[in-house]
Design a protein around this motif. Sequence first.
Motif, PDB file in Angstrom:
ATOM      1  N   HIS A  89      18.960 -36.322   0.831  1.00 19.22           N
ATOM      2  CA  HIS A  89      17.802 -35.795   0.103  1.00 19.22           C
ATOM      3  C   HIS A  89      18.123 -35.424  -1.336  1.00 19.22           C
ATOM      4  O   HIS A  89      17.211 -35.339  -2.170  1.00 19.22           O
ATOM      5  CB  HIS A  89      17.238 -34.574   0.847  1.00 19.22           C
ATOM      6  N   ASP A  90      19.397 -35.228  -1.666  1.00 22.07           N
ATOM      7  CA  ASP A  90      19.762 -34.909  -3.054  1.00 22.07           C
ATOM      8  C   ASP A  90      20.024 -36.160  -3.881  1.00 22.07           C
ATOM      9  O   ASP A  90      20.451 -36.075  -5.036  1.00 22.07           O
ATOM     10  CB  ASP A  90      20.972 -33.977  -3.100  1.00 22.07           C
ATOM     11  N   GLY A  91      19.756 -37.335  -3.270  1.00 21.10           N
ATOM     12  CA  GLY A  91      19.902 -38.592  -4.002  1.00 21.10           C
ATOM     13  C   GLY A  91      21.255 -39.249  -3.906  1.00 21.10           C
ATOM     14  O   GLY A  91      21.431 -40.401  -4.315  1.00 21.10           O
ATOM     15  N   LYS A  92      22.239 -38.563  -3.358  1.00 20.48           N
ATOM     16  CA  LYS A  92      23.574 -39.144  -3.240  1.00 20.48           C
ATOM     17  C   LYS A  92      23.616 -40.140  -2.087  1.00 20.48           C
ATOM     18  O   LYS A  92      22.979 -39.930  -1.049  1.00 20.48           O
ATOM     19  CB  LYS A  92      24.619 -38.045  -3.047  1.00 20.48           C
ATOM     20  N   PRO A  93      24.372 -41.233  -2.215  1.00 18.80           N
ATOM     21  CA  PRO A  93      24.424 -42.248  -1.161  1.00 18.80           C
ATOM     22  C   PRO A  93      25.164 -41.746   0.076  1.00 18.80           C
ATOM     23  O   PRO A  93      26.058 -40.901  -0.015  1.00 18.80           O
ATOM     24  CB  PRO A  93      25.187 -43.399  -1.817  1.00 18.80           C
ATOM     25  N   VAL A 113      24.813 -37.971  10.676  1.00 21.81           N
ATOM     26  CA  VAL A 113      25.735 -38.090   9.547  1.00 21.81           C
ATOM     27  C   VAL A 113      25.384 -37.017   8.526  1.00 21.81           C
ATOM     28  O   VAL A 113      24.253 -36.938   8.041  1.00 21.81           O
ATOM     29  CB  VAL A 113      25.672 -39.485   8.918  1.00 21.81           C
ATOM     30  N   LEU A 114      26.375 -36.193   8.204  1.00 23.30           N
ATOM     31  CA  LEU A 114      26.191 -35.044   7.321  1.00 23.30           C
ATOM     32  C   LEU A 114      26.886 -35.292   5.984  1.00 23.30           C
ATOM     33  O   LEU A 114      27.846 -36.064   5.911  1.00 23.30           O
ATOM     34  CB  LEU A 114      26.757 -33.783   7.984  1.00 23.30           C
ATOM     35  N   PRO A 115      26.436 -34.638   4.927  1.00 20.09           N
ATOM     36  CA  PRO A 115      27.023 -34.874   3.592  1.00 20.09           C
ATOM     37  C   PRO A 115      28.299 -34.074   3.380  1.00 20.09           C
ATOM     38  O   PRO A 115      28.278 -32.839   3.343  1.00 20.09           O
ATOM     39  CB  PRO A 115      25.915 -34.401   2.643  1.00 20.09           C
ATOM     40  N   GLU A 125      20.826 -21.300   4.726  1.00 22.88           N
ATOM     41  CA  GLU A 125      20.629 -22.289   3.665  1.00 22.88           C
ATOM     42  C   GLU A 125      20.451 -23.649   4.322  1.00 22.88           C
ATOM     43  O   GLU A 125      21.320 -24.093   5.077  1.00 22.88           O
ATOM     44  CB  GLU A 125      21.824 -22.315   2.723  1.00 22.88           C
ATOM     45  N   PRO A 126      19.349 -24.341   4.057  1.00 24.42           N
ATOM     46  CA  PRO A 126      19.139 -25.653   4.682  1.00 24.42           C
ATOM     47  C   PRO A 126      20.248 -26.633   4.319  1.00 24.42           C
ATOM     48  O   PRO A 126      20.648 -26.730   3.160  1.00 24.42           O
ATOM     49  CB  PRO A 126      17.796 -26.108   4.126  1.00 24.42           C
ATOM     50  N   ILE A 127      20.747 -27.344   5.317  1.00 28.25           N
ATOM     51  CA  ILE A 127      21.752 -28.381   5.081  1.00 28.25           C
ATOM     52  C   ILE A 127      21.051 -29.616   4.519  1.00 28.25           C
ATOM     53  O   ILE A 127      19.998 -30.030   5.014  1.00 28.25           O
ATOM     54  CB  ILE A 127      22.475 -28.739   6.391  1.00 28.25           C
ATOM     55  N   THR A 128      21.612 -30.198   3.494  1.00 29.97           N
ATOM     56  CA  THR A 128      21.059 -31.428   2.933  1.00 29.97           C
ATOM     57  C   THR A 128      21.192 -32.555   3.948  1.00 29.97           C
ATOM     58  O   THR A 128      22.284 -32.868   4.405  1.00 29.97           O
ATOM     59  CB  THR A 128      21.791 -31.815   1.642  1.00 29.97           C
ATOM     60  N   GLY A 129      20.070 -33.139   4.328  1.00 30.14           N
ATOM     61  CA  GLY A 129      20.087 -34.232   5.288  1.00 30.14           C
ATOM     62  C   GLY A 129      19.641 -35.527   4.660  1.00 30.14           C
ATOM     63  O   GLY A 129      19.523 -35.646   3.430  1.00 30.14           O
ATOM     64  N   SER A 130      19.366 -36.517   5.518  1.00 29.42           N
ATOM     65  CA  SER A 130      18.862 -37.801   5.026  1.00 29.42           C
ATOM     66  C   SER A 130      17.670 -38.261   5.844  1.00 29.42           C
ATOM     67  O   SER A 130      17.246 -39.403   5.740  1.00 29.42           O
ATOM     68  CB  SER A 130      19.969 -38.859   5.105  1.00 29.42           C
ATOM     69  N   ALA A 174       8.619 -37.841   0.718  1.00 34.47           N
ATOM     70  CA  ALA A 174       7.733 -38.909   0.226  1.00 34.47           C
ATOM     71  C   ALA A 174       8.501 -40.182  -0.110  1.00 34.47           C
ATOM     72  O   ALA A 174       8.017 -41.292   0.130  1.00 34.47           O
ATOM     73  CB  ALA A 174       6.958 -38.415  -0.990  1.00 34.47           C
ATOM     74  N   ASP A 175       9.691 -40.029  -0.671  1.00 35.00           N
ATOM     75  CA  ASP A 175      10.489 -41.207  -1.035  1.00 35.00           C
ATOM     76  C   ASP A 175      11.624 -41.438  -0.031  1.00 35.00           C
ATOM     77  O   ASP A 175      12.704 -41.911  -0.403  1.00 35.00           O
ATOM     78  CB  ASP A 175      11.044 -41.066  -2.443  1.00 35.00           C
ATOM     79  N   TYR A 176      11.371 -41.087   1.228  1.00 32.70           N
ATOM     80  CA  TYR A 176      12.367 -41.263   2.290  1.00 32.70           C
ATOM     81  C   TYR A 176      12.929 -42.674   2.248  1.00 32.70           C
ATOM     82  O   TYR A 176      12.192 -43.667   2.273  1.00 32.70           O
ATOM     83  CB  TYR A 176      11.711 -40.970   3.628  1.00 32.70           C
ATOM     84  N   TRP A 177      14.225 -42.760   2.194  1.00 32.60           N
ATOM     85  CA  TRP A 177      14.886 -44.040   1.957  1.00 32.60           C
ATOM     86  C   TRP A 177      14.589 -45.074   3.033  1.00 32.60           C
ATOM     87  O   TRP A 177      14.603 -46.289   2.774  1.00 32.60           O
ATOM     88  CB  TRP A 177      16.397 -43.833   1.835  1.00 32.60           C
ATOM     89  N   ALA A 178      14.307 -44.642   4.292  1.00 31.13           N
ATOM     90  CA  ALA A 178      14.161 -45.579   5.418  1.00 31.13           C
ATOM     91  C   ALA A 178      12.710 -45.836   5.806  1.00 31.13           C
ATOM     92  O   ALA A 178      12.452 -46.479   6.826  1.00 31.13           O
ATOM     93  CB  ALA A 178      14.914 -45.035   6.629  1.00 31.13           C
ATOM     94  N   LYS A 179      11.749 -45.375   5.000  1.00 30.14           N
ATOM     95  CA  LYS A 179      10.349 -45.406   5.440  1.00 30.14           C
ATOM     96  C   LYS A 179       9.816 -46.818   5.678  1.00 30.14           C
ATOM     97  O   LYS A 179       8.878 -46.999   6.464  1.00 30.14           O
ATOM     98  CB  LYS A 179       9.453 -44.688   4.430  1.00 30.14           C
TER      99      LYS A 179
END
Length: 616
Positions: free
Chosen positions: A134-138, A198-200, A215-220, A240-245
């Motif tokens: 969600h933070d944009g990192k691959p 898979v966690l960041p 604190e919410p964990i950054t997910g994907s 809204a811009d979910y990578w797998a939509k």
Amino acid sequence: MRQTLARFLLLLLSFLALPALTVPATAQEVTTSHALILHGTPKYPADFKHFEYVNPDAPKGGEVIQAAIGTFDSLNPFILRGVSAAALGLTFDTLLQSSSDEAFTEYGLLAESIELPADRKWVAFTLRPEARFHDGKPVTAEDVVWSFETLKAKGAPFYRAYYADVLKAEALGERKVRFSFGDTVNMELPLIIGQMPVLPKHYFADKEFDRTSLEPITGSGPYKVASFEPGRTITYERVADYWAKDLPIMRGRYNYDRIRYDYYRDATVAIEAFKAGAYDFRLENSAKEWATAYDFPAQRQGLAVQREIPHELPTGMQGFAMNTRRAIFSDPRVRLAMNYAFDFEWSNKALFYGAYTRTESYFSNSELASRGLPEGEELKILEQFRGKIPDEVFTTEYKNPTTDGSGNNRANLRKALELLQSAGWQVKGGKLVNAAGEPFAFEILLSSPTFERIALPYAKNLERLGIEASVRTVDTAQYQNRIDGFDFDMTVDVWGQSLSPGNEQRDFWGSSRRDEQGSRNTAGIADPVIDQLIDMVIQAPDRDSLIARTRALDRVLLWGHYVVPHWHIRAFRTVYWDKFAQPDITPKYALGFSDTWWIDPAKAEKVNAFRRRSSN
């Protein structure tokens, strides 16, 4: 019920598999595929467009509100500490994801392809280049390796059992990761690894993984945490811009813009809140409430729906679980006596409106359940253990004691007393005591008042045997701490099952899990025969063998009398405000409310108008 890791993963135990989509490239017969299946061939080919049970054009939008009971003090669902919030799994993606109309198949999510050799000694995943947190990192192979190693080392005990046979994970580049299994024959290990969230790694660079945190964990995943009040409410917002939509496995799914969970003290309060329009959807687990609680104005006017939705899921085992670590429950004759003291027929008639069927298998409502007497491959398996398991396994079909439902179960209580006396207990002065004069007394620990109406009549029957059984209901956090530390005598527990049982059985019944705090081995089972049967289930080479081996395990568990079996129903009992639409096809193995239904704007406006009028 319990809030261990099973609350997040047990409903994900549909398993993956190996189709033959490419010609083996090497002498190792390595196959590359878009999906994995334990036995057979996947339903959906590599070029499929969407699952059959979705509406690929379902509109997105709106908010759905649901209820949760108890509290939460953590947003980390992967550790033993704390009570995590409901539905956090919505924020995390896994390497693969199951379909809900196949028993054992999963398709690539974070992974675009899977490599598997014929001997299943390793599995390799190539990640999709577009996969993002969600933070944009691959999402990288390094994240996958870190997630595996961290979950196994610092995660809840479930992970150590589930991944016990995985030797190592290694990154073979930025987007490729390989898991090695050594010489262990464990057919579903590739499937299990595919289920791993898979966690960041970068998110935890300056944080302790095994500490509770708000604190919410950054997910994907398709949702992210938008807001929350600890112990009161949590809201998830669709990304809204979910990578797998646009992936085929995601088309038509996760249609609500927001999903909110409001927390209530108990189920009674939650039901009244539902009828007042405070939230939109609930699964009703109480037969009494199902029969009596939902005659209210909105339901009579057709603005609220009460509906049973049949399913083909195994219903598993729910029951009064006895802690065999306690001396009073160490003798199977005593445990069987506990079953004779429970009057299911009266409970079903007087408390449940005749809604339930008594459970007589740990794998009920499936072909995996034992039945009749063992024969064929199952009998051959059990013959290996003759003399080490009860003789009844070979001679008698397992059946629970029955009554006429009148509430007068004297015959069963007499049988219970005979069993207790054979185990060294005697009635003196109206009390059941052992040879040392110590009374037979124990506590039934509950996490919800809902079960008091079942436990209290049961305790009354036990009292007629001279047994002092107290019933105690505690708050969610205290209950979880006591269960995790095995600090209880008897409790109500549920072991959900999939259509492909395997490694999770070690956590349920394995000797290695008996003393591991936080494990699902509630009953404290430590039996070498059961350990061997679990290994055989895990190593089953095909579907027929899996069925035979699971039935053998089921039969030995039943004749161990570790629980007083409860009941089951073969449908989801749903109550919801009529603001939703759903696909024409209902999946066999899931309800689909969270990921395949959507909000119908016209229906929602009618519901909202009624709620506004009612509140004035």
